[in-house]
Design an enzyme around this catalytic site. Structure first.
Site, PDB file in Angstrom:
ATOM      1  CE1 TYR A   1     -17.484   5.341 -56.984  1.00  0.00           C
ATOM      2  CE2 TYR A   1     -18.599   6.677 -54.680  1.00  0.00           C
ATOM      3  CZ  TYR A   1     -17.414   6.199 -56.014  1.00  0.00           C
ATOM      4  OH  TYR A   1     -16.254   6.558 -55.728  1.00  0.00           O
TER       5      TYR A   1
ATOM      6  CG  ASP B   1     -21.874   0.870 -49.543  1.00  0.00           C
ATOM      7  OD1 ASP B   1     -22.595   1.974 -48.473  1.00  0.00           O
ATOM      8  OD2 ASP B   1     -21.687   1.815 -51.294  1.00  0.00           O
TER       9      ASP B   1
ATOM     10  CE  LYS C   1     -21.391   9.540 -48.872  1.00  0.00           C
ATOM     11  NZ  LYS C   1     -20.435  10.114 -49.348  1.00  0.00           N
TER      12      LYS C   1
HETATM   13  N1  HOZ Z   1     -18.442  10.095 -54.371  1.00  0.00           N
HETATM   14  C1  HOZ Z   1     -19.408  11.459 -54.264  1.00  0.00           C
HETATM   15  C2  HOZ Z   1     -20.740  11.516 -54.148  1.00  0.00           C
HETATM   16  N2  HOZ Z   1     -21.325  10.055 -54.296  1.00  0.00           N
HETATM   17  C3  HOZ Z   1     -18.680  12.183 -54.021  1.00  0.00           C
HETATM   18  C4  HOZ Z   1     -17.432  12.913 -53.027  1.00  0.00           C
HETATM   19  C5  HOZ Z   1     -16.866  14.130 -52.942  1.00  0.00           C
HETATM   20  O1  HOZ Z   1     -16.352  14.244 -54.025  1.00  0.00           O
HETATM   21  O2  HOZ Z   1     -16.744  14.061 -51.515  1.00  0.00           O
END
Ligand code: HOZ
Length: 429
Positions: free
Chosen positions: A143, A238, A266
């Site tokens: 992802y 990534d 992050k």
């Molecule tokens: N895409 C995030 C986990 N891989 C989740 C983001 C969220 O819900 O804050």
């Protein structure tokens, strides 16, 4: 009596789609009511009902120094007192860029943005602009944020809800995304043999954290680097999740591979919205205002967000930080795996630096197919039983977990003791 979490969730659903601002939070795959948090401190979160949890989500990665670390809060307060946003350059953003280039040798130049999605989306555009090619390769279950061309057979929320390709992405657009199997060398070589002159970039999570945790084989990464170099495609790492989380130089430092571009997020914002993409000078010089590839953002390099990022990275750079984080995460996964083995449930676990994966299956998965074979029903029961005992894991069988520098041995041993008791319950059927 109705809990505050339930009341808030009902209220949220009246004005927010699904009651959440990011899908996995809705607890849809595990069922039940999401927890609404009011406070985080160190390794702990407190919900709207006043219940405390040992947190292994860590805001999905950013909270590497624990919640509300005094040095980070102080930096944010100091920056906020000087004004929230100027839409103009500040010295602090130079400091963050210098830190990032210093920490990651593959970065000659870096551009700050406000999220990981912006970083990957911009890196893809840049790769297309630089190479003059349209196609990209990604890997099933990885992802890379929610830009159109990356929402094809993706992980994270898409995998969690069993809908790996998003609606609303034109087929004409998706056809430029070639999706291959992670760790499948033969497929990778075949794809380059067939379409090398069309491939602008390969984007990869160098340790996957969005289909649970999957580690790459060293041969796969090395061959990927060679093929990209040989055929003039850019290799985009990534590292939004792995950046400074799996080691002091991210995954690229672990495996000794230098990507052409890297995307970050992050940890580099320490809990505030910061992303970044950077890499080779000749590539990055194609970005506006130096070059023709456009990218911009009103809140890019925001002074308050950048202050949180700098304060966090300074803590992360302290001697021994990653060794301690890795040891704590190792203690957790070793303890969980041992408990699973002793009780006799099909369970295993692994970690890389400060991130980990837990799997209800026999044997660590190395492919998307193997991850999909894990027992989701057991995971859901485990998740809820742990939540009831005050341990907050990600509400999905397909997300990695995160440990912070504030997780003590006592936190971890308590977690393992709870897990053992839950495994005993699960083993009774
Ligand atoms: N895409 C995030 C986990 N891989 C989740 C983001 C969220 O819900 O804050």
């Amino acid at each position: 009596m109705t809990s505050q979490n339930e009341t808030l969730f009902a209220r949220a659903q009246r004005t927010i789609p699904g009651g959440v601002n990011s899908p996995v939070r809705a607890f849809r795959s595990v069922g039940g009511t999401p927890r609404f948090f009011v406070r985080g401190c160190g390794s702990r979160l407190t919900d709207a009902d006043g219940r405390e949890y040992i947190d292994y989500v860590g805001s999905w990665g950013p909270a590497i120094v624990g919640h509300a670390h005094p040095a980070v809060i102080e930096a944010v307060q100091r920056a906020a007192a000087c004004g929230l946003s100027f839409g103009a350059p500040t010295e602090a953003e130079i400091e963050l860029a210098e830190l990032l280039c210093d920490m990651l040798p593959s970065l000659d130049l870096v551009r700050l943005v406000s999220s990981g999605t912006e970083a990957t989306m911009s890196a893809i555009r840049l790769a297309r602009g630089f190479t003059g090619r349209d196609d990209i390769i990604k890997f099933e279950g990885c992802y890379h944020g929610h830009a159109d061309s990356l929402l094809v057979k993706a992980g994270s929320g898409l995998l969690t809800f069993g809908n790996p390709s998003s609606g609303g992405v034109p087929a004409d657009f998706a056809k430029h995304t070639l999706v291959l199997d992670y760790n499948n060398l033969t497929q990778l070589e075949d794809s380059f043999a067939k379409a090398a002159d069309r491939i602008a970039a390969v984007i990869i999570e160098p340790v996957v954290g969005n289909m649970n945790l999957i580690q790459p084989t060293p041969q796969f990464l090395r061959r990927l680097r060679d093929l990209c170099t040989q055929h003039g495609a850019l290799l985009i790492y990534d590292e939004v999740m792995t950046g400074f989380r799996v080691g002091p130089q991210g995954a690229q430092g672990l495996h000794g591979i230098r990507p052409d571009l890297t995307t970050l997020g992050k940890v580099i914002g320490g809990g505030m919205p910061v992303g970044a993409f950077g890499g080779r000078r000749d590539v990055m010089q194609q970005i506006a205002p130096l070059g023709p590839v456009y990218q911009a953002g009103t809140l890019s390099g925001n002074p308050v967000a950048v202050a949180a990022g700098i304060a966090t990275l300074k803590l992360v750079r302290e001697p021994g930080f990653h060794a301690r984080l890795e040891a704590a995460t190792g203690r957790l996964v070793d303890g969980l795996a041992r408990a699973g083995r002793e009780v006799g449930v099909d369970f295993c676990a692994q970690s890389v630096g400060g991130m980990f994966g837990i799997y209800f299956r026999d044997g660590l998965p190395t492919t998307y197919g193997e991850v999909m074979e894990s027992n989701r029903e057991l995971f859901n029961r485990f998740f809820h039983s742990m939540l009831d005992r005050g341990v907050y894991f990600a509400p999905s069988a397909f997300e990695a977990g995160f440990v912070s520098a504030e997780h003590s041995d006592a936190d971890i041993d308590q977690t393992v003791a709870h897990a053992r008791a839950v495994f005993v319950d699960l083993s009774k059927g």
